[in-house]
Design an enzyme around this catalytic site. Structure first.
Site, short mmCIF file in Angstrom:
data_model
loop_
_atom_site.label_atom_id
_atom_site.label_comp_id
_atom_site.label_asym_id
_atom_site.label_seq_id
_atom_site.Cartn_x
_atom_site.Cartn_y
_atom_site.Cartn_z
N HIS A 54 0.82 -1.22 0.00
CA HIS A 54 0.00 0.00 0.00
C HIS A 54 0.85 1.26 0.00
O HIS A 54 0.51 2.26 -0.63
CB HIS A 54 -0.95 -0.01 1.20
CG HIS A 54 -2.02 -1.03 1.06
ND1 HIS A 54 -2.79 -1.45 2.10
CD2 HIS A 54 -2.45 -1.71 -0.03
CE1 HIS A 54 -3.65 -2.36 1.67
NE2 HIS A 54 -3.45 -2.54 0.39
N ARG B 268 -7.82 -8.46 -12.91
CA ARG B 268 -7.45 -9.67 -12.15
C ARG B 268 -8.45 -9.83 -11.00
O ARG B 268 -8.32 -9.19 -9.96
CB ARG B 268 -6.04 -9.51 -11.57
CG ARG B 268 -4.92 -9.52 -12.62
CD ARG B 268 -3.58 -9.29 -11.93
NE ARG B 268 -2.45 -9.70 -12.73
CZ ARG B 268 -1.66 -8.85 -13.40
NH1 ARG B 268 -1.89 -7.56 -13.38
NH2 ARG B 268 -0.64 -9.30 -14.10
N ARG C 298 -10.83 -11.34 -16.21
CA ARG C 298 -10.29 -12.70 -16.12
C ARG C 298 -10.96 -13.43 -14.97
O ARG C 298 -11.04 -12.91 -13.86
CB ARG C 298 -8.78 -12.63 -15.88
CG ARG C 298 -8.17 -13.99 -15.62
CD ARG C 298 -6.67 -13.91 -15.55
NE ARG C 298 -6.20 -13.42 -14.27
CZ ARG C 298 -4.92 -13.19 -14.00
NH1 ARG C 298 -4.01 -13.40 -14.92
NH2 ARG C 298 -4.55 -12.75 -12.83
N GLU D 257 -0.94 -18.44 -21.88
CA GLU D 257 0.18 -18.20 -20.95
C GLU D 257 0.88 -19.50 -20.55
O GLU D 257 1.67 -19.51 -19.62
CB GLU D 257 -0.32 -17.46 -19.71
CG GLU D 257 -1.47 -18.14 -19.00
CD GLU D 257 -1.95 -17.40 -17.76
OE1 GLU D 257 -1.21 -16.55 -17.24
OE2 GLU D 257 -3.07 -17.71 -17.30
N ASN E 175 3.96 -13.06 -18.50
CA ASN E 175 4.59 -13.32 -17.19
C ASN E 175 4.65 -14.82 -16.94
O ASN E 175 5.69 -15.36 -16.56
CB ASN E 175 3.79 -12.65 -16.06
CG ASN E 175 3.56 -11.17 -16.31
OD1 ASN E 175 4.20 -10.59 -17.16
ND2 ASN E 175 2.65 -10.57 -15.57
N ASP E 176 3.51 -15.48 -17.17
CA ASP E 176 3.50 -16.93 -16.99
C ASP E 176 4.07 -17.66 -18.20
O ASP E 176 4.76 -18.67 -18.06
CB ASP E 176 2.07 -17.42 -16.70
CG ASP E 176 1.75 -17.33 -15.22
OD1 ASP E 176 2.63 -17.65 -14.40
OD2 ASP E 176 0.63 -16.90 -14.88
N ARG F 20 10.27 -18.23 -11.19
CA ARG F 20 10.72 -16.85 -11.04
C ARG F 20 11.38 -16.57 -9.69
O ARG F 20 12.25 -15.75 -9.56
CB ARG F 20 9.52 -15.92 -11.13
CG ARG F 20 9.41 -15.23 -12.42
CD ARG F 20 8.29 -14.24 -12.33
NE ARG F 20 7.00 -14.84 -12.64
CZ ARG F 20 5.87 -14.15 -12.68
NH1 ARG F 20 5.90 -12.86 -12.42
NH2 ARG F 20 4.73 -14.73 -12.98
N CYS G 279 -1.35 -9.07 -22.19
CA CYS G 279 -1.53 -8.38 -20.92
C CYS G 279 -0.39 -8.65 -19.95
O CYS G 279 -0.42 -8.21 -18.81
CB CYS G 279 -2.88 -8.75 -20.29
SG CYS G 279 -3.07 -10.52 -20.07
#
Ligand code: PEP
Ligand code: MG
Length: 569
Positions: free
Chosen positions: A187, A294, A330, A430, A453-454, A464, A501
């Site tokens: 945050h 997401r 998604r 992905e 990313n995936d 990763r 994305c």
């Protein structure tokens, strides 16, 4: 020089103000009048609610709705009878003072959240600790730190910058933020970015290393901090700062323009979001829609499965905010490493190869998937919603989802409930399997969105989080580039929209390559929208095609990187 995580870009040069921690020591004592102690807790809670609401209102007015949400989340947590009930129960059953009961219950919740290896939950642990600290302050009569009073040119240094502390920040006076904990999605990072204050988080022992008044340079772009910098270093950073601010100003001229190449080809440039409120940020950043919502954050932020109605409201809000612009939502991508306590998932040996995303959802149709798909269909009556299915590896999965959608449509028809009859159902490509099978999947899906990313992880068989093999995790790897190329080619052949994305969509070195291969839609973090539009405008299709053809001829990642660097604009 010290290294940390660059969580908010930019450069700040200023003087340290260390935020001291309040003395919150207390003793656990037995109370004789349990009712009076419960009342003392309730009174403190009332003050807490009032103060927190005031801070949230202030943030909403000064910074934005999304940022205020963090504090509103604290109010929600303390309105939850699960938490306050346990505190009161503890006062009653153990006959202990409110401080002790509060502390025990908050510690228990914080530990529970912290034990889940996911940044989102780590953040919730921070939230609970923030609540505990501020409630203890009220119970013990301690003063809260007044950050709004710091002088101009201040670099704030704290163990953790809690949302409640951040509420008082005046960006005119604070030029940098340094903390010992937190990551890019914490945050404090979100708030620092919203306030456009450079921030470096997770710096070891920074609080005990610096003293008030000490001169420091905060490099939020590279995640480093210089203590007592030399005059030469200061000079260098003054220049960097001026150049950075100029670049930022120059990007403004791309606001309101189409996302277009120098030779005129237009694509769609949209944003990635995690909450319906972030849809506003996409519009503020001049995004043309949402390419990835997401939805797991809705589930992670709750203490039980969000109901169909709650989900419907969230999806409707995003759709209405974006009005006639597309919103790709998604379906739940959860499981494996992203556990949620109330879902009762078991720990797995290979979480990334396990029970997650569409696999999990298709196994939990009644309580998870049907309510989500129904909520999405109902919300589709209020905007341009598209449904995206994550982690697809075989045709059966997408067919099963489509069959469920058809079944729910029939139910809605029978009940006279409106929805978009032509709602598109697409696949997030992905996995290595989805790249290899892209020609077949393209016949089943209404669109593709490449999750690099995936895709990078699954194509390279690399975790990763494992530093020993991190060198293999690169979208420039020839194997990954070929997969991307194939997915776009197969999608185009079937005439479906192909978007991206994953993070690679905002990579200035890859943008021309993706444009040349025919990617239709680029979904990036809202703050990267204007910068990506600028990169697009710098290339003609002819130039981009030359680069894209050449990039497929290299055998190694190093050659790809060297070449793309040499042609970058
Ligand atoms: C991806 O995998 O590229 C993606 C965008 O999804 P996530 O990062 O949420 O896995
Ligand atoms: Mg993914």
């Amino acid at each position: 020089m010290k290294k940390g995580i660059g969580a908010s870009q930019g450069y700040g040069i200023g003087q340290v103000v260390v935020i001291k921690e309040a003395n919150l020591d207390f003793k656990t004592v037995t109370v004789s009048d349990v009712e009076a102690e419960k009342k003392r807790f309730q009174d403190a809670l009332d003050v807490f609610m009032e103060k927190t609401q005031a801070m949230a209102d202030d943030i909403k007015a000064r910074i934005g709705e999304k940022e205020a949400e963090i504090l509103e989340g604290h109010i929600l947590m303390m309105q939850d009878p699960e938490m306050t009930g346990q505190i009161e129960g503890s006062i009653e059953s153990e006959c202990i003072n409110a401080e002790a009961a509060l502390s025990n219950v908050c510690d228990m919740f914080a530990q529970m959240f912290a034990s889940i290896p996911d940044e989102m939950f780590q953040q919730r642990a921070t939230d609970v600790n923030d609540i505990k600290t501020r409630m203890l302050m009220i119970l013990l009569g301690e003063e809260e730190t007044d950050i709004s009073a710091v002088p101009a040119g201040t670099v704030l240094v704290a163990t953790d910058l809690t949302p409640s502390m951040t509420a008082g920040i005046n960006p005119a006076n604070v030029v940098g933020i340094l903390t010992e904990v937190g990551g890019k999605t914490s945050h404090s990072a979100i708030l620092a970015r919203a306030l456009e204050i450079p921030a470096v988080l997770s710096i070891d022992n920074i609080v005990s290393t610096v003293t008030d008044g000490q001169r420091v340079i905060v490099d939020g772009t590279d995640g480093v901090v210089y203590l007592n910098p030399s005059n030469d270093t200061v000079e260098t950073y003054i220049k960097k700062r001026v150049a950075y601010l100029n670049d930022k100003k120059l990007l403004e001229k791309f606001r309101g323009l189409p996302s277009q190449m120098a030779s005129g080809e237009v694509v769609e440039l949209v944003g990635n979001i995690g909450t319906p409120q972030e849809a506003v940020k996409v519009l503020e950043c001049d995004g043309e829609g949402v390419g990835l919502f997401r939805t797991e954050f809705l589930f992670m932020d709750a203490i039980s499965i969000p109901t169909e109605e709650e989900q419907f409201q969230a999806y409707k809000m995003a759709a209405e905010t974006l009005a006639d612009k597309p919103v790709i939502i998604r379906t739940l991508d959860i499981g494996g490493d992203k556990a949620i306590p109330y879902l009762g998932l078991e720990t797995e040996e290979n979480p990334f190869l396990g029970y997650r995303a569409v696999r999990f959802c298709l196994d939990r149709k009644e309580d998870i998937y049907k309510p989500q798909l129904r909520a999405l269909l109902r919300a589709s009556a209020f905007g341009k919603i598209r449904i995206m299915v994550p982690l697809v590896t075989c045709v059966e999965e997408i067919r099963e989802v489509k069959a469920m959608v058809a079944e729910i449509k029939a139910d809605l028809d029978a009940q006279g409930i409106a929805y978009d009859k032509d709602i598109k159902v697409g696949i997030m490509t992905e996995t290595a399997a989805s790249a290899v099978l892209a020609d077949v999947l393209a016949k089943e899906a209404d669109f593709f969105s490449i999750g690099t990313n995936d895709l990078t992880g699954y194509t390279m068989a690399v975790d990763r989080g494992n530093a020993k093999v991190a060198y293999l995790y690169s979208a420039y790897q020839p194997a990954v580039l070929r997969s991307i190329h194939r997915i776009i080619e197969c999608g185009k052949k079937e005439g479906i929209m192909v978007g991206m994305c994953g993070e690679a969509a905002a990579d200035p070195m890859l943008v021309p390559v993706l444009l040349a291969w025919g990617l239709d839609e680029f979904s990036v973090s809202p703050t990267s929208i204007l910068a990506t539009r600028k990169v697009m405008s710098q290339w003609t299709m002819e130039e981009a095609k030359e680069v894209a053809d050449k990039v497929l001829t290299f055998a190694t990642e190093a050659e790809v990187v060297e070449y793309l660097k040499s042609v970058a604009k």
